[in-house]
Design an enzyme around this catalytic site. Structure first.
Site, PDB file in Angstrom:
ATOM      1  N   LYS A 204       0.692  -1.068  -0.075  1.00  0.00           N
ATOM      2  CA  LYS A 204      -0.069  -0.107   0.041  1.00  0.00           C
ATOM      3  C   LYS A 204       0.935   1.134  -0.028  1.00  0.00           C
ATOM      4  O   LYS A 204       1.638   1.432   0.827  1.00  0.00           O
ATOM      5  CB  LYS A 204      -0.976   0.027   1.279  1.00  0.00           C
ATOM      6  CG  LYS A 204      -1.775   1.255   1.162  1.00  0.00           C
ATOM      7  CD  LYS A 204      -2.659   1.218   2.308  1.00  0.00           C
ATOM      8  CE  LYS A 204      -3.683   2.472   2.669  1.00  0.00           C
ATOM      9  NZ  LYS A 204      -4.527   2.298   3.769  1.00  0.00           N
ATOM     10  N   ARG A 214     -10.505  10.196   1.838  1.00  0.00           N
ATOM     11  CA  ARG A 214     -10.578  10.842   3.171  1.00  0.00           C
ATOM     12  C   ARG A 214     -11.544  11.874   3.178  1.00  0.00           C
ATOM     13  O   ARG A 214     -12.137  11.847   4.267  1.00  0.00           O
ATOM     14  CB  ARG A 214      -9.097  11.408   3.307  1.00  0.00           C
ATOM     15  CG  ARG A 214      -8.076  10.654   3.215  1.00  0.00           C
ATOM     16  CD  ARG A 214      -6.654  10.977   3.605  1.00  0.00           C
ATOM     17  NE  ARG A 214      -5.624   9.973   3.458  1.00  0.00           N
ATOM     18  CZ  ARG A 214      -4.332   9.914   3.166  1.00  0.00           C
ATOM     19  NH1 ARG A 214      -4.076  11.190   3.008  1.00  0.00           N
ATOM     20  NH2 ARG A 214      -3.725   8.928   3.095  1.00  0.00           N
ATOM     21  N   LYS A 230       1.842   9.906   6.728  1.00  0.00           N
ATOM     22  CA  LYS A 230       1.630   8.441   6.513  1.00  0.00           C
ATOM     23  C   LYS A 230       2.757   7.834   5.801  1.00  0.00           C
ATOM     24  O   LYS A 230       2.945   6.729   5.590  1.00  0.00           O
ATOM     25  CB  LYS A 230       0.335   8.501   5.882  1.00  0.00           C
ATOM     26  CG  LYS A 230      -0.881   8.726   6.616  1.00  0.00           C
ATOM     27  CD  LYS A 230      -2.358   7.989   5.962  1.00  0.00           C
ATOM     28  CE  LYS A 230      -3.354   8.389   6.920  1.00  0.00           C
ATOM     29  NZ  LYS A 230      -4.627   7.404   6.516  1.00  0.00           N
ATOM     30  N   GLU A 246       7.276  -6.617   1.157  1.00  0.00           N
ATOM     31  CA  GLU A 246       6.130  -6.712   1.985  1.00  0.00           C
ATOM     32  C   GLU A 246       4.988  -7.886   1.629  1.00  0.00           C
ATOM     33  O   GLU A 246       4.621  -8.688   2.657  1.00  0.00           O
ATOM     34  CB  GLU A 246       5.333  -5.183   1.329  1.00  0.00           C
ATOM     35  CG  GLU A 246       5.994  -4.205   2.201  1.00  0.00           C
ATOM     36  CD  GLU A 246       5.812  -4.078   3.697  1.00  0.00           C
ATOM     37  OE1 GLU A 246       4.997  -4.904   4.299  1.00  0.00           O
ATOM     38  OE2 GLU A 246       6.065  -2.936   4.389  1.00  0.00           O
ATOM     39  N   LYS A 261      -2.162  -1.392  -3.723  1.00  0.00           N
ATOM     40  CA  LYS A 261      -3.051  -0.389  -3.916  1.00  0.00           C
ATOM     41  C   LYS A 261      -2.075   1.014  -3.928  1.00  0.00           C
ATOM     42  O   LYS A 261      -1.146   1.233  -3.145  1.00  0.00           O
ATOM     43  CB  LYS A 261      -3.747  -0.490  -2.436  1.00  0.00           C
ATOM     44  CG  LYS A 261      -4.644   0.839  -2.203  1.00  0.00           C
ATOM     45  CD  LYS A 261      -5.074   0.799  -0.907  1.00  0.00           C
ATOM     46  CE  LYS A 261      -6.137   1.988  -0.738  1.00  0.00           C
ATOM     47  NZ  LYS A 261      -6.713   1.896   0.768  1.00  0.00           N
ATOM     48  N   SER A 287      -9.912   5.844  -4.735  1.00  0.00           N
ATOM     49  CA  SER A 287     -10.943   6.967  -4.911  1.00  0.00           C
ATOM     50  C   SER A 287     -10.303   8.078  -5.934  1.00  0.00           C
ATOM     51  O   SER A 287     -11.215   8.365  -6.703  1.00  0.00           O
ATOM     52  CB  SER A 287     -11.169   7.577  -3.640  1.00  0.00           C
ATOM     53  OG  SER A 287      -9.978   8.012  -3.033  1.00  0.00           O
ATOM     54  N   TYR A 326     -14.906   1.434  -7.232  1.00  0.00           N
ATOM     55  CA  TYR A 326     -16.165   2.056  -7.068  1.00  0.00           C
ATOM     56  C   TYR A 326     -17.003   1.969  -7.960  1.00  0.00           C
ATOM     57  O   TYR A 326     -18.065   2.147  -8.155  1.00  0.00           O
ATOM     58  CB  TYR A 326     -15.857   3.606  -6.640  1.00  0.00           C
ATOM     59  CG  TYR A 326     -14.911   3.687  -5.237  1.00  0.00           C
ATOM     60  CD1 TYR A 326     -15.549   3.592  -4.151  1.00  0.00           C
ATOM     61  CD2 TYR A 326     -13.784   3.865  -5.468  1.00  0.00           C
ATOM     62  CE1 TYR A 326     -14.841   3.735  -3.042  1.00  0.00           C
ATOM     63  CE2 TYR A 326     -12.844   3.796  -4.332  1.00  0.00           C
ATOM     64  CZ  TYR A 326     -13.500   3.547  -2.970  1.00  0.00           C
ATOM     65  OH  TYR A 326     -12.625   3.695  -1.974  1.00  0.00           O
TER      66      TYR A 326
HETATM   67  C1  PBG Z   1      -6.416   3.852   5.264  1.00  0.00           C
HETATM   68  C2  PBG Z   1      -7.461   3.517   4.094  1.00  0.00           C
HETATM   69  C3  PBG Z   1      -7.094   4.473   2.855  1.00  0.00           C
HETATM   70  C4  PBG Z   1      -8.063   4.016   1.959  1.00  0.00           C
HETATM   71  C5  PBG Z   1      -8.658   2.953   2.268  1.00  0.00           C
HETATM   72  N1  PBG Z   1      -8.308   2.827   3.774  1.00  0.00           N
HETATM   73  C6  PBG Z   1      -5.987   5.511   2.556  1.00  0.00           C
HETATM   74  C7  PBG Z   1      -5.561   6.420   3.325  1.00  0.00           C
HETATM   75  O1  PBG Z   1      -6.489   7.227   3.822  1.00  0.00           O
HETATM   76  O2  PBG Z   1      -4.584   6.310   3.814  1.00  0.00           O
HETATM   77  C8  PBG Z   1      -8.103   4.789   0.512  1.00  0.00           C
HETATM   78  C9  PBG Z   1      -9.167   4.085  -0.437  1.00  0.00           C
HETATM   79  C10 PBG Z   1      -9.365   4.864  -1.530  1.00  0.00           C
HETATM   80  O3  PBG Z   1      -8.713   5.953  -1.841  1.00  0.00           O
HETATM   81  O4  PBG Z   1     -10.365   4.534  -2.247  1.00  0.00           O
HETATM   82  N2  PBG Z   1      -6.619   2.500   6.009  1.00  0.00           N
END
Ligand code: PBG
Length: 336
Positions: A204, A214, A230, A246, A261, A287, A326
């Site tokens: 990730k 977010r 992060k 990982e 991801k 997203s 999505y």
């Molecule tokens: C964090 C989390 C994130 C997403 C899902 N779970 C990223 C983050 O805010 O660091 C992002 C998914 C997306 O952007 O569609 N646990």
């Protein structure tokens, strides 16, 4: 005087592209509804679905609408959903206490969905970001200059057990703490949940394209914790070999499925991971990838349906067996 130009070619690859039927016969990658996992956002209450500003067509759903949506997805052949809670900000604190509340929103959502559509696979995130007031995926050191890895993992393992108890098929650690997959596996087994799987967010990346998500869960203030980024737990987008490190760790610790991801900008990583493991590989079209396609389509610059299809086809062609997207519902409907 022009003479007709003629090539003496033994190979003419265009022969296989001459008609739609010929093209279909030699098509290497085919999308089907069963490839998709639909991420869904859950909120408290029964208010009408609330559209996320930066994600056209994606709504925060109260439990009755969530159940309806899950039924519709399953009917369309989408086998799985990944649930993300959006908490009332008043319930958030630095320790993410609500993550261990046995009756927290996402657990009620799981119970409702499993009761209504038992065959639908339900996946929940194991990470603290929807629950912490600072938006980080773990708890912080007293100096607030780091996440406390091991203490966070202890909390995540308990969180996973609560999710298993509520009936999820897979827990999905998305936090990127070291050692969390192994700790979650041991905790699940010790509690008797040997059939609950782990879908590990293994590679990730620390992506700027998470912005709309977010917005959706209200974890954006993460950017506001000045001392901490992060980037101390999510991977550097510059790194390729590290993804394999990982993935192999998560596999050794007991991951059933590994994930990359984001997806679209990380096709090289998906391919590398596909070649490094025999586990199923999932990829998350996040997203920001979704938002980009919609934004360009709104401007009339791209064709939504074709770009949606091509973006997902590329992710599958790169080696993903499963795609969180999505677009899941629209794609499943379009593929019928
Ligand atoms: C964090 C989390 C994130 C997403 C899902 N779970 C990223 C983050 O805010 O660091 C992002 C998914 C997306 O952007 O569609 N646990």
């Amino acid at each position: 005087m022009e003479t007709a130009f003629k090539l003496d070619l033994l190979h003419r690859p265009r022969r296989l592209r001459r008609t739609a039927t010929r093209r279909a016969m030699v098509e290497e990658t085919v999308l089907r509804p069963a490839d998709f996992i639909a991420p869904l956002f859950v909120v408290e209450g029964k208010a009408p679905p609330d559209e996320i500003r930066s994600m056209p067509g994606v709504f925060r759903l109260g439990l009755p609408d969530l159940v309806k949506e899950c039924r519709a997805l399953f009917k369309l052949g989408v086998p799985a959903v990944a649930l993300f809670p959006k908490l009332d900000p008043k319930l958030k604190d630095p320790e993410g206490t609500q993550a261990l509340n046995e009756d927290t929103l996402v657990l009620r959502a799981v119970r409702a969905v499993k009761k209504a559509v038992p065959e639908l696979v339900v996946i929940t995130d194991v990470a603290l970001d929807p629950y912490t007031s600072h938006g980080h995926d773990g708890v912080l050191t007293p100096a607030q200059d780091d996440v406390e890895n091991d203490r966070t993992v202890g909390i995540l393992a308990r969180m996973a057990v609560l999710q298993a108890q509520a009936g999820v098929d897979f827990v999905a650690p998305s936090d990127m703490m070291d050692g969390r997959v192994g700790a979650v596996r041991r905790a699940l087994d010790a509690a008797g949940y040997t059939n609950t799987g782990i879908l590990a967010y293994s590679a990730k990346y620390n992506s700027a394209y998470y912005g709309p998500f977010r917005d959706a869960v209200g974890s954006a203030q993460a950017a506001g914790t000045r001392l901490l980024s992060k980037a101390t737990y999510q991977m550097n987008p510059a790194n390729r070999r590290e993804a394999i490190t990982e993935v192999l760790l998560d596999e050794a610790e007991g991951a059933d499925i590994v994930m990359v991801k984001p997806a679209g900008m990380y096709l090289d990583i998906i391919r590398d991971v596909r070649e490094a493991t025999r586990r199923p590989v999932a990829a998350y079209q996040i997203s920001g990838e979704y938002a980009q396609i919609h934004a360009a389509a709104r401007l009339g610059w791209l064709d939504l349906a074709r770009c949606r299809h091509e973006s997902l086809l590329a992710i599958k062609r790169a080696g993903a067996d499963l795609i969180l997207t999505y677009f899941a519902k629209d794609m499943a409907a379009a593929l019928r």
